[in-house]
Design an enzyme around this catalytic site. Structure first.
Site, PDB file in Angstrom:
ATOM      1  N   ARG A   1      25.778  41.274  46.661  1.00 61.14           N
ATOM      2  CA  ARG A   1      24.405  41.057  46.191  1.00 61.14           C
ATOM      3  C   ARG A   1      23.502  40.527  47.290  1.00 61.14           C
ATOM      4  NH1 ARG A   1      23.288  35.853  44.811  1.00 61.14           N
ATOM      5  NH2 ARG A   1      21.793  36.323  43.152  1.00 61.14           N
TER       6      ARG A   1
ATOM      7  N   PRO B   1      44.927  30.408  46.938  1.00 60.62           N
ATOM      8  CA  PRO B   1      44.478  29.068  46.527  1.00 60.62           C
ATOM      9  C   PRO B   1      44.618  28.053  47.664  1.00 60.62           C
ATOM     10  CG  PRO B   1      46.548  29.663  45.433  1.00 60.62           C
ATOM     11  CD  PRO B   1      46.088  30.868  46.175  1.00 60.62           C
TER      12      PRO B   1
ATOM     13  N   GLU C   1      54.883  35.785  44.180  1.00 57.48           N
ATOM     14  CA  GLU C   1      54.835  34.423  44.731  1.00 57.48           C
ATOM     15  C   GLU C   1      53.964  34.343  45.979  1.00 57.48           C
ATOM     16  OE1 GLU C   1      56.074  31.369  43.511  1.00 57.48           O
ATOM     17  OE2 GLU C   1      55.996  32.780  41.847  1.00 57.48           O
TER      18      GLU C   1
HETATM   19  N1  ADE Z   1      45.009  33.849  44.433  1.00 55.35           N
HETATM   20  C1  ADE Z   1      45.562  33.079  43.480  1.00 55.35           C
HETATM   21  N2  ADE Z   1      44.797  32.040  43.179  1.00 55.35           N
HETATM   22  C2  ADE Z   1      43.686  32.125  43.964  1.00 55.35           C
HETATM   23  C3  ADE Z   1      42.519  31.341  44.137  1.00 55.35           C
HETATM   24  N3  ADE Z   1      42.309  30.222  43.436  1.00 55.35           N
HETATM   25  N4  ADE Z   1      41.612  31.729  45.044  1.00 55.35           N
HETATM   26  C4  ADE Z   1      41.825  32.836  45.787  1.00 55.35           C
HETATM   27  N5  ADE Z   1      42.905  33.622  45.672  1.00 55.35           N
HETATM   28  C5  ADE Z   1      43.825  33.285  44.769  1.00 55.35           C
END
Ligand code: ADE
Length: 252
Positions: free
Chosen positions: A154, A89, A116
């Site tokens: 794709r 994230p 984590e």
């Molecule tokens: N791993 C955990 N959350 C994620 C996200 N939002 N995007 C990519 N990998 C992730």
């Protein structure tokens, strides 16, 4: 293109990529997908891949050594150069432009974290980039990797049956959202198909689609539309779209 995925759940990745367009791309030999489980490269009877974080706190952290051994095996399986991309994230947002760039590579290696996260030393030494699929936290990188594999798979030449269909997608070309689509029957209690689409007038159809794309983007994703830099023709289409909307009571 070859995609290697380092994950504690290789079966999940294989299943997610087995169906539809991406499954067909694999069958056609356009995409080869390989799962690698760091647990297979962990030492000791328990094949441990994670440990408690230094400094305390909740959760576990994926250890350097199993990941290093796994990555060595991945690299050794094919000499083609490949960036290591960590699904996180905290990464750069995945966009259609990014998917196109990745799709043009001969190979890439996706790393999925669990718990984590991954020991920062491995990330610093071996990860080329981090990618996020959105501003929310998943319990692991596998779903995100499956999204990348789909978006990239794709786009492999020959994966889509109608070569045009990727060009018309939302975010492709000029970055506008796609226009609405209709199929048979032309008349239904839920409504009629717009007459222009049945007119056979290809120029009028192209104009209508362009107008719908502009109007939808302005209404749903104004952040994607730089109205100031639109052509005169596009501005006129957008104004007419808005006038129509007002005439219909602003619905749509
Ligand atoms: N791993 C955990 N959350 C994620 C996200 N939002 N995007 C990519 N990998 C992730």
């Amino acid at each position: 293109m070859r995609i290697d995925v380092m994950t504690l759940f290789p079966d999940f990745i294989a299943q997610a990529a087995a169906v539809g367009v991406v499954g067909r791309a694999q069958e056609r030999g356009l995409l080869s997908l390989h799962g690698w489980n760091p647990r297979d490269y962990a030492s000791g009877g328990y094949r441990r891949v994670d440990d408690r974080p230094f400094g305390g706190g909740p959760g576990m952290v994926m250890m350097v050594e199993p990941l290093l051994a796994c990555l060595t095996a991945v690299r050794g399986a094919d000499p083609a150069p490949a960036p290591v991309i960590y699904m996180s994230p905290q990464g750069a947002p995945l966009t259609q432009k990014k998917a196109r760039e990745l799709a043009a590579l001969p190979r890439m290696i996706l790393l999925c974290g669990r718990y984590e996260g991954v020991d920062e030393r491995f990330l610093k030494a071996h990860v080329d980039e981090e990618l996020s699929i959105g501003d929310y936290v998943l319990s692991g990188g596998e779903l995100a990797a499956a999204v990348v594999i789909d978006a990239v798979g794709r786009l492999q030449d020959g994966a889509l049956n109608d070569a045009d269909s990727a060009v018309q997608d939302s975010f492709e070309g000029d970055g506008l959202l796609d226009c609405p689509h209709f199929t048979h029957p032309s008349s239904h209690p839920l409504g009629d198909v717009p007459a222009v689409l049945r007119s056979g007038d290809h120029a009028a159809i192209a104009r209508w689609r362009r107008q719908q794309s502009l109007g939808r983007t302005a209404r749903r994703r104004p952040d994607l539309l730089d109205e100031g830099s639109l052509s005169k023709a596009d501005k006129a289409l957008l104004t007419a779209f808005r006038d129509q909307e007002t005439g219909e009571g602003g619905a749509g």
